[in-house]
Design a protein around this motif. Structure first.
Motif, PDB file in Angstrom:
ATOM      1  N   THR A  20       0.818  -1.202   0.000  1.00 54.12           N
ATOM      2  CA  THR A  20       0.000   0.000   0.000  1.00 54.12           C
ATOM      3  C   THR A  20       0.854   1.255   0.000  1.00 54.12           C
ATOM      4  O   THR A  20       1.789   1.385   0.780  1.00 54.12           O
ATOM      5  N   THR A  22       1.016   5.139   0.839  1.00 49.95           N
ATOM      6  CA  THR A  22       0.319   6.008   1.769  1.00 49.95           C
ATOM      7  C   THR A  22       0.376   7.460   1.313  1.00 49.95           C
ATOM      8  O   THR A  22       1.228   7.846   0.526  1.00 49.95           O
ATOM      9  N   VAL A  23      -0.540   8.227   1.853  1.00 49.82           N
ATOM     10  CA  VAL A  23      -0.640   9.628   1.483  1.00 49.82           C
ATOM     11  C   VAL A  23       0.194  10.502   2.407  1.00 49.82           C
ATOM     12  O   VAL A  23       0.845  11.431   1.965  1.00 49.82           O
ATOM     13  N   ASP A  24       0.209  10.216   3.694  1.00 53.24           N
ATOM     14  CA  ASP A  24       0.945  11.072   4.623  1.00 53.24           C
ATOM     15  C   ASP A  24       1.732  10.238   5.634  1.00 53.24           C
ATOM     16  O   ASP A  24       1.606   9.014   5.683  1.00 53.24           O
ATOM     17  N   GLN A  27      -0.378   8.062   8.175  1.00 51.91           N
ATOM     18  CA  GLN A  27      -0.887   6.824   7.577  1.00 51.91           C
ATOM     19  C   GLN A  27       0.232   5.810   7.412  1.00 51.91           C
ATOM     20  O   GLN A  27       0.041   4.622   7.676  1.00 51.91           O
ATOM     21  N   LEU A  66      -8.223   5.528   7.506  1.00 52.71           N
ATOM     22  CA  LEU A  66      -7.885   5.141   6.135  1.00 52.71           C
ATOM     23  C   LEU A  66      -9.087   4.857   5.240  1.00 52.71           C
ATOM     24  O   LEU A  66      -8.920   4.574   4.059  1.00 52.71           O
ATOM     25  N   ALA A  68     -11.427   6.484   3.674  1.00 51.36           N
ATOM     26  CA  ALA A  68     -11.632   7.238   2.433  1.00 51.36           C
ATOM     27  C   ALA A  68     -10.507   7.020   1.428  1.00 51.36           C
ATOM     28  O   ALA A  68     -10.751   6.890   0.235  1.00 51.36           O
ATOM     29  N   SER A  69      -9.274   6.936   1.925  1.00 50.04           N
ATOM     30  CA  SER A  69      -8.140   6.862   1.008  1.00 50.04           C
ATOM     31  C   SER A  69      -7.748   5.446   0.609  1.00 50.04           C
ATOM     32  O   SER A  69      -7.106   5.260  -0.416  1.00 50.04           O
ATOM     33  N   HIS A  70      -8.108   4.451   1.391  1.00 54.22           N
ATOM     34  CA  HIS A  70      -7.708   3.071   1.120  1.00 54.22           C
ATOM     35  C   HIS A  70      -8.895   2.112   1.356  1.00 54.22           C
ATOM     36  O   HIS A  70      -8.872   1.305   2.279  1.00 54.22           O
TER      37      HIS A  70
END
Length: 89
Positions: A20, A22-24, A27, A66, A68-70
């Motif tokens: 995966t 990650t965005v930030d 996370q 997580l 919304a993003s994953h």
């Protein structure tokens, strides 16, 4: 649900976590902690329900951060949470 089925779910989740993106930083840290927790459980020959308590708590926290993003990862996490609940954890 038995320990072998839970183990298979955790192996699948561990594999997905390791791939995966990650965005930030938060996370990334959260996923890395989960990955380490799961690896620790998978490396044991036998686990008791109390070994899973921390993992269950971390999975619930991760789903909230997580979702919304994953969505695929959180779906696997929810399945693991349900399995842990079925086992009384």
């Amino acid at each position: 649900m038995n320990n072998e089925e839970l183990r298979a779910q955790l192996e699948h989740l561990h594999g997905e976590l390791s791939q995966t993106e990650t965005v930030d930083a938060h996370q990334r840290d959260l996923l890395k902690t989960l990955e380490n927790d799961i690896q620790d459980l998978l490396s044991r020959e036998q686990n008791q329900p109390h070994h899973y308590r921390t993992l269950g708590e971390r999975l619930n926290e991760a789903v909230a951060h997580l979702e919304a993003s994953h969505p695929q990862i959180t779906l696997l996490m929810r399945r693991a949470i349900d399995s842990l609940a079925y086992l009384g954890v």
